[in-house]
Motif scaffolding. Structure first.
Motif, mmCIF file in Angstrom:
data_model
loop_
_atom_site.group_PDB
_atom_site.id
_atom_site.type_symbol
_atom_site.label_atom_id
_atom_site.label_comp_id
_atom_site.label_asym_id
_atom_site.label_seq_id
_atom_site.Cartn_x
_atom_site.Cartn_y
_atom_site.Cartn_z
ATOM 1 N N ILE A 127 0.842 -1.193 0.000
ATOM 2 C CA ILE A 127 0.000 0.000 0.000
ATOM 3 C C ILE A 127 0.879 1.246 0.000
ATOM 4 O O ILE A 127 1.785 1.377 0.831
ATOM 5 C CB ILE A 127 -0.919 0.027 1.239
ATOM 6 C CG1 ILE A 127 -1.831 -1.191 1.234
ATOM 7 C CG2 ILE A 127 -1.742 1.306 1.291
ATOM 8 C CD1 ILE A 127 -2.786 -1.238 0.092
ATOM 9 N N PRO A 128 0.643 2.193 -0.927
ATOM 10 C CA PRO A 128 1.452 3.417 -0.919
ATOM 11 C C PRO A 128 1.183 4.257 0.325
ATOM 12 O O PRO A 128 0.097 4.206 0.906
ATOM 13 C CB PRO A 128 1.006 4.146 -2.193
ATOM 14 C CG PRO A 128 -0.329 3.583 -2.527
ATOM 15 C CD PRO A 128 -0.324 2.175 -2.034
ATOM 16 N N LYS A 129 2.200 4.989 0.748
ATOM 17 C CA LYS A 129 2.059 5.834 1.928
ATOM 18 C C LYS A 129 0.921 6.818 1.717
ATOM 19 O O LYS A 129 0.803 7.447 0.671
ATOM 20 C CB LYS A 129 3.366 6.591 2.180
ATOM 21 C CG LYS A 129 3.349 7.419 3.459
ATOM 22 C CD LYS A 129 4.693 8.068 3.708
ATOM 23 C CE LYS A 129 4.672 8.871 5.006
ATOM 24 N NZ LYS A 129 5.984 9.502 5.280
ATOM 25 N N GLY A 130 0.065 6.952 2.738
ATOM 26 C CA GLY A 130 -1.054 7.874 2.653
ATOM 27 C C GLY A 130 -2.352 7.235 2.215
ATOM 28 O O GLY A 130 -3.413 7.863 2.297
ATOM 29 N N LYS A 225 7.886 -1.097 10.212
ATOM 30 C CA LYS A 225 7.452 0.256 10.534
ATOM 31 C C LYS A 225 5.938 0.306 10.517
ATOM 32 O O LYS A 225 5.280 -0.593 9.987
ATOM 33 C CB LYS A 225 8.029 1.239 9.515
ATOM 34 C CG LYS A 225 7.638 0.932 8.082
ATOM 35 C CD LYS A 225 8.315 1.872 7.103
ATOM 36 C CE LYS A 225 7.942 1.524 5.660
ATOM 37 N NZ LYS A 225 8.608 2.416 4.687
ATOM 38 N N PRO A 226 5.335 1.349 11.088
ATOM 39 C CA PRO A 226 3.867 1.464 11.048
ATOM 40 C C PRO A 226 3.359 1.474 9.617
ATOM 41 O O PRO A 226 3.995 2.026 8.717
ATOM 42 C CB PRO A 226 3.613 2.806 11.738
ATOM 43 C CG PRO A 226 4.800 3.030 12.604
ATOM 44 C CD PRO A 226 5.955 2.437 11.853
ATOM 45 N N ASP A 227 2.224 0.806 9.400
ATOM 46 C CA ASP A 227 1.666 0.740 8.054
ATOM 47 C C ASP A 227 0.196 1.140 8.098
ATOM 48 O O ASP A 227 -0.329 1.523 9.137
ATOM 49 C CB ASP A 227 1.838 -0.667 7.464
ATOM 50 C CG ASP A 227 1.197 -1.737 8.327
ATOM 51 O OD1 ASP A 227 -0.015 -1.631 8.605
ATOM 52 O OD2 ASP A 227 1.896 -2.667 8.748
ATOM 53 N N GLU A 228 -0.464 1.051 6.947
ATOM 54 C CA GLU A 228 -1.845 1.497 6.843
ATOM 55 C C GLU A 228 -2.836 0.341 6.792
ATOM 56 O O GLU A 228 -3.953 0.494 6.304
ATOM 57 C CB GLU A 228 -1.999 2.389 5.600
ATOM 58 C CG GLU A 228 -1.115 3.619 5.607
ATOM 59 C CD GLU A 228 -1.300 4.490 6.851
ATOM 60 O OE1 GLU A 228 -2.454 4.666 7.288
ATOM 61 O OE2 GLU A 228 -0.288 4.969 7.395
ATOM 62 N N GLY A 229 -2.422 -0.835 7.275
ATOM 63 C CA GLY A 229 -3.337 -1.957 7.347
ATOM 64 C C GLY A 229 -4.225 -1.864 8.577
ATOM 65 O O GLY A 229 -3.760 -1.554 9.680
ATOM 66 N N ILE A 230 -5.525 -2.127 8.402
ATOM 67 C CA ILE A 230 -6.497 -2.054 9.496
ATOM 68 C C ILE A 230 -7.370 -3.299 9.414
ATOM 69 O O ILE A 230 -8.052 -3.519 8.409
ATOM 70 C CB ILE A 230 -7.375 -0.792 9.379
ATOM 71 C CG1 ILE A 230 -6.515 0.477 9.375
ATOM 72 C CG2 ILE A 230 -8.399 -0.745 10.514
ATOM 73 C CD1 ILE A 230 -7.272 1.727 8.957
ATOM 74 N N LEU A 231 -7.344 -4.130 10.441
ATOM 75 C CA LEU A 231 -8.152 -5.349 10.466
ATOM 76 C C LEU A 231 -9.206 -5.267 11.551
ATOM 77 O O LEU A 231 -8.885 -5.082 12.726
ATOM 78 C CB LEU A 231 -7.261 -6.573 10.718
ATOM 79 C CG LEU A 231 -7.995 -7.893 10.988
ATOM 80 C CD1 LEU A 231 -8.776 -8.356 9.762
ATOM 81 C CD2 LEU A 231 -7.017 -8.978 11.450
ATOM 82 N N LEU A 232 -10.472 -5.412 11.162
ATOM 83 C CA LEU A 232 -11.580 -5.587 12.088
ATOM 84 C C LEU A 232 -12.021 -7.034 11.952
ATOM 85 O O LEU A 232 -12.595 -7.427 10.925
ATOM 86 C CB LEU A 232 -12.747 -4.647 11.765
ATOM 87 C CG LEU A 232 -12.557 -3.147 12.015
ATOM 88 C CD1 LEU A 232 -11.657 -2.508 10.962
ATOM 89 C CD2 LEU A 232 -13.909 -2.434 12.017
ATOM 90 N N SER A 233 -11.713 -7.844 12.950
ATOM 91 C CA SER A 233 -11.979 -9.283 12.858
ATOM 92 C C SER A 233 -13.254 -9.629 13.616
ATOM 93 O O SER A 233 -13.592 -9.009 14.627
ATOM 94 C CB SER A 233 -10.807 -10.092 13.417
ATOM 95 O OG SER A 233 -10.672 -9.891 14.812
ATOM 96 N N GLY A 234 -13.937 -10.653 13.122
ATOM 97 C CA GLY A 234 -15.190 -11.055 13.751
ATOM 98 C C GLY A 234 -15.019 -11.723 15.094
ATOM 99 O O GLY A 234 -15.976 -11.822 15.867
ATOM 100 N N CYS A 235 -13.796 -12.177 15.384
ATOM 101 C CA CYS A 235 -13.546 -12.872 16.638
ATOM 102 C C CYS A 235 -12.061 -12.894 16.911
ATOM 103 O O CYS A 235 -11.259 -12.452 16.089
ATOM 104 C CB CYS A 235 -14.099 -14.303 16.579
ATOM 105 S SG CYS A 235 -13.317 -15.335 15.314
ATOM 106 N N GLN A 236 -11.694 -13.407 18.061
ATOM 107 C CA GLN A 236 -10.294 -13.605 18.389
ATOM 108 C C GLN A 236 -9.743 -14.797 17.613
ATOM 109 O O GLN A 236 -10.495 -15.614 17.076
ATOM 110 C CB GLN A 236 -10.158 -13.838 19.897
ATOM 111 C CG GLN A 236 -10.582 -12.637 20.712
ATOM 112 C CD GLN A 236 -10.702 -12.904 22.191
ATOM 113 O OE1 GLN A 236 -11.071 -12.024 22.938
ATOM 114 N NE2 GLN A 236 -10.392 -14.110 22.636
#
Length: 313
Positions: A127-130, A225-236
């Protein structure tokens, strides 16, 4: 600077198989409507893959990865990329020495060509920065599906009591590893308990990177390094997610987590942060007496960013 809003939505019901689910296609169709009406996604920028009868593009492992790769290839700084998966998940033996659970997470496309946490890490690294890449995975063992992403809301020690709503029939969205292995072995007829061998034999270069690359190359995907991935998972990672069907007809089937997200968005018209959305979805599922805990994995900054970068008014 881009301002595109791109989405890939995948619903796998596995019709006419022992693994059949009922609400997964409904989940992503409902999300498509919300993306267009609330989040200003252009319909032409939303790719929907389902395994319903007559579907022109089936959600095979290769097709899902191709759609995601094409979406990432189009990304520029400022773009919002979104992937919603509703279907079965599984856990596979970990290759990582000292891994705390000795298991890694994967989703199960309709052809059993597993897409693993390493594949999602590789996509996020591109993913490109930003730009941002938001994933909702309504599947079993979906916590940690982006390899090495930072946990913001994760495993809970809270215990639950009670049962699910009596008017609904529930089925966990899991295909156990042993079932995946048996299914692949029946196809390849190779005498081995190594799932990677079966996947490479059946799918070649379309098999997961986890089973095609040597260990030292897999380490190149480690988060540096910090990235722009965001995961909302349905469970643990150690839990299952529920697929719900009306026991006596007269209603739509749905995934419990996907439905909770829809309820939260419907009840909260103002923009919500990723953290707020997961917390409120947890409360919805708790009130409904589900035994699953949605999680959030992303950077500190993205935890407080608005879901799908909806502008605050």
């Amino acid at each position: 600077m881009g301002n595109k809003r791109l989405a890939v939505l995948v619903g796998c019901n596995y019709p006419d198989t022992p693994n059949e689910l009922h609400g997964c296609i409904n989940d992503v169709v409902a999300m498509r409507d919300v993306l267009m009406t609330r989040f200003e996604f252009d319909p032409s920028h939303i790719k929907l893959l389902t395994d319903e009868h007559g579907s022109s593009i089936k959600p095979t492992g290769a097709n899902i990865k191709r759609a995601l790769s094409q979406m990432v290839d189009k990304a520029e700084s400022g773009d919002v990329l979104f992937f919603h998966y509703s279907g079965h998940g599984t856990r596979i033996p970990s290759l990582s020495p000292g891994h705390h659970s000795q298991k890694d997470e994967a989703i199960v496309p309709c052809d059993f060509n597993l897409i693993t946490d390493v594949d999602f890490r590789q996509l996020v690294n591109r993913i490109p920065k930003g730009a941002s890449f938001i994933i909702i995975s309504d599947s079993c063992h979906s916590g940690g599906l982006i390899d090495k992403e930072k946990e913001q809301i994760g495993p809970s020690s809270a215990t639950r009591t009670g049962t699910t709503t009596k008017t609904l029939s529930t089925k966990p969205k899991i295909i156990p590893y042993e079932t995946v292995l048996a299914h692949l072995a029946a196809s390849t007829r190779i005498n081995t308990s190594d799932v990677g061998t079966h996947l490479r034999h059946s799918f070649g270069d379309d098999a997961s990177l986890r089973f095609r690359l040597p260990w030292h190359e897999l380490q190149l995907f480690a988060q540096l390094k910090p990235d722009e991935g965001i995961l909302l998972s349905g469970c643990q990672a150690n839990e299952t997610s529920a697929d719900m069907s009306p026991a006596e007809g007269g209603g739509k089937a749905y995934g419990a987590f996907s439905n909770a997200v829809q309820i939260v968005l419907h009840e909260n018209h103002s923009p919500l942060s990723n953290r707020e959305l997961v917390v409120l979805a947890r409360k919805v599922l708790e009130a409904q007496k589900f035994e699953q805990h949605p999680c959030l994995y992303c950077s500190d900054e993205n935890a407080n960013a608005t879901f799908l970068l909806q502008p605050r008014t």
